[in-house]
Enzyme design. Structure first.
Site, short mmCIF file in Angstrom:
data_model
loop_
_atom_site.label_atom_id
_atom_site.label_comp_id
_atom_site.label_asym_id
_atom_site.label_seq_id
_atom_site.Cartn_x
_atom_site.Cartn_y
_atom_site.Cartn_z
N HIS A 1 0.58 -1.14 -0.01
CA HIS A 1 -0.02 0.29 -0.04
C HIS A 1 0.85 1.39 0.05
O HIS A 1 0.80 2.31 -0.91
CB HIS A 1 -0.88 -0.05 1.16
CG HIS A 1 -1.63 1.17 1.64
ND1 HIS A 1 -2.84 1.51 1.12
CD2 HIS A 1 -1.33 2.47 2.24
CE1 HIS A 1 -3.32 2.45 1.50
NE2 HIS A 1 -2.38 3.28 1.95
N GLU A 2 1.92 1.24 1.01
CA GLU A 2 2.76 2.45 0.99
C GLU A 2 3.67 2.58 -0.16
O GLU A 2 3.72 3.74 -0.82
CB GLU A 2 3.68 2.33 1.94
CG GLU A 2 2.93 2.46 3.46
CD GLU A 2 2.26 3.65 3.65
OE1 GLU A 2 2.52 4.75 3.38
OE2 GLU A 2 0.97 3.67 4.11
N HIS B 1 1.69 4.25 -3.16
CA HIS B 1 1.24 5.60 -2.79
C HIS B 1 2.63 6.56 -3.65
O HIS B 1 2.25 7.21 -4.39
CB HIS B 1 1.55 6.18 -1.31
CG HIS B 1 -0.03 6.11 -0.61
ND1 HIS B 1 -1.00 6.79 -1.15
CD2 HIS B 1 -0.26 5.53 0.37
CE1 HIS B 1 -1.89 6.56 -0.24
NE2 HIS B 1 -1.66 5.90 0.54
N GLU C 1 -6.50 6.74 -0.86
CA GLU C 1 -6.31 5.72 -0.02
C GLU C 1 -6.89 4.43 -0.64
O GLU C 1 -6.19 3.18 -0.56
CB GLU C 1 -6.78 5.94 1.49
CG GLU C 1 -5.99 6.96 2.22
CD GLU C 1 -4.65 6.36 2.42
OE1 GLU C 1 -4.63 5.24 2.76
OE2 GLU C 1 -3.93 7.55 2.66
#
Length: 469
Positions: free
Chosen positions: A285-286, A289, A350
């Site tokens: 997920h990071e 980003h 997100e």
């Protein structure tokens, strides 16, 4: 800008479930070329008996560290096992990619932004005072002139609006991997330079709290991140960046990645996850980003909205008859901008990072089903602690419950991606089903305990004496 985190309370007797079920197969991540492998090997995950709640710890030999990751699924079907022996931990809040960390705003804009607002306030207040100072006859002449030239005024305002629209559409581009159109004002290279400044700031703050590379927790993160990046080398943005790991010895349940590839993971997060599958998804997920350049996108939106708000800010201070009303109007405007544009947009980013992060994890042969379990655990933690459930529109992140449901909808497609990478088939029970079973067991256990307590109370009550006197 300094950001304050809400720290978890790890000392109470309240418990949250990182509940897992035992399986016959322990699996390790092993690289096979550039993509997608998981293999069985000898690993060990054991319970730390020093903690009353039995928190799981990662234990590997030094020779195993750089080759393997481990996870253990403890038994849910064996009800004889005490729930207190599970990895149960309570935490208040988990923030990933906080806006002040993952989305640095260009330094020039940070400096000039307050000055622009102040200029707008002074300009608006000056217009109001000038209008009040005019004699009544001149005011009437100006009103008549405005009515006479209303089409010219309307044309001028419309031209200004057209310029904003042109600026918006000429700065649109497609988001990598998803193809979503988005506004991007700042240059990517310039933004990376600014992220280096932010990196220096965080390094100065956490300098005394960085774990050495020989620390077991550091090596867990290194192995997980290395496997994720190796398995997704076909994505140019991932292969182009040099991913540098920093593990911060802090109880905050947090992780973030700067646009220049600097990865920060807090030990509080390592304590919170149940296994490496959950950790892999969070790091995916990071990474998403950074790959999707959400930092530059978010800063661009803030820049664009702030520029538009300067016009309304000037009008507010010009129209409102008193400064006190202007202050209230300014506050209402800022809150509308935040809750109507900024926070919903942050939730969109997100959700997009969850989708792409799940795909990155699937290509690394992670058990993607564990991703939604993590957010179910977070929701359970909130319920156990009795924290109020705030409406989602008040948050920059989707609610834990909606996040888990969103991931559940994405998991079938992620499993297809995983299968296309020739990953070993998943053995053992679905962790989502395991979690559900354990919740049911905990509820039954709680009911039995309540029944037992009420029975004891009834027996302990003094019986009335009916004997004749």
């Amino acid at each position: 800008t300094q950001h304050t985190y809400q720290r978890p309370d790890l000392r109470g007797s309240a418990r949250n479930c990182a509940i897992t079920e035992s399986s016959n197969c322990y699996k390790n991540f092993i690289s096979k070329g550039q993509r997608c492998l998981l293999n069985a090997s000898n690993t060990e995950v054991h319970k730390n008996a020093h903690h009353g709640l039995g928190r799981f710890c990662f234990h590997f030999s030094q020779t195993q560290w750089k080759k393997a990751l481990s996870f253990k699924i403890s038994s849910a079907g064996q009800h004889s096992q005490s729930p207190s022996a599970w990895n149960i931990q309570i935490f208040r809040c988990f923030h990933i990619s906080p806006s002040f960390q993952a989305a640095p705003v260009p330094l020039f804009w940070i400096i000039i932004k307050p000055a622009q607002k102040l200029l707008a306030i002074i300009l608006g207040r000056s217009i109001r005072n000038w209008w009040k100072a005019l004699p009544p006859n001149k005011r009437e002449l100006l009103k008549q002139s405005a009515r006479k030239n209303k089409w010219k005024i309307l044309l001028g305002v419309s031209s200004l609006g057209v310029l904003f629209v042109i600026f918006y559409f000429t700065h649109l581009e497609e988001t990598p991997m998803t193809g979503r159109p988005r506004l991007l004002v700042f240059g990517k290279e310039h933004f990376r330079e600014l992220s280096q400044m932010e990196y220096d700031m965080w390094m100065e703050e956490f300098q005394s709290k960085m774990l050495p590379e020989t620390d077991a927790r550091y090596q867990v993160v290194e192995t997980v991140l290395g496997h994720l990046s190796d398995s997704n080398k076909d994505i140019p943005r991932i292969s182009a960046l040099q991913w540098v790991i920093h593990v911060v010895d802090e109880p905050d349940i947090n992780a973030f990645v700067l646009p220049n590839g600097q990865v920060f993971v807090f030990t509080g997060l390592l304590d919170a996850v149940s296994d490496v599958h959950q950790l892999s998804f969070i790091l995916g997920h990071e990474i998403a980003h950074a790959v999707l350049e959400h930092a530059a996108e978010k800063a661009s939106l803030v820049h664009f909205l702030d520029f538009l708000s300067l016009i309304f800010l000037t009008l507010i201070w010009a129209i409102c008859p008193r400064d006190s009303l202007a202050i209230v109007g300014q506050w209402i405007q800022s809150k509308l901008k935040e809750f109507v544009f900024a926070r919903p947009y942050s939730r969109i980013l997100e959700a997009e990072a969850d989708k792409v992060g799940l795909e990155l994890a699937a290509k690394a042969c992670v058990d993607v089903r564990a991703s939604s379990v993590f957010w179910q655990q977070m929701e359970l933690a909130r319920n156990i602690q009795g924290e109020p459930r705030l409406p989602e529109w008040l948050s920059t992140h989707p609610s834990h419950e909606n996040r888990a449901e969103h991931l559940d909808r994405l998991i079938p497609e992620a499993l297809k991606i995983r299968e296309s990478c020739n990953c070993p088939s998943l053995s053992g029970p679905d962790p989502r089903l395991v979690f559900k079973r354990n919740i049911q067991y905990l509820l039954e256990l709680s009911k039995d305990q309540e029944t037992s307590n009420s029975t004891k109370q009834e027996l302990s009550k003094p019986k009335p004496d009916f004997s004749p006197k």
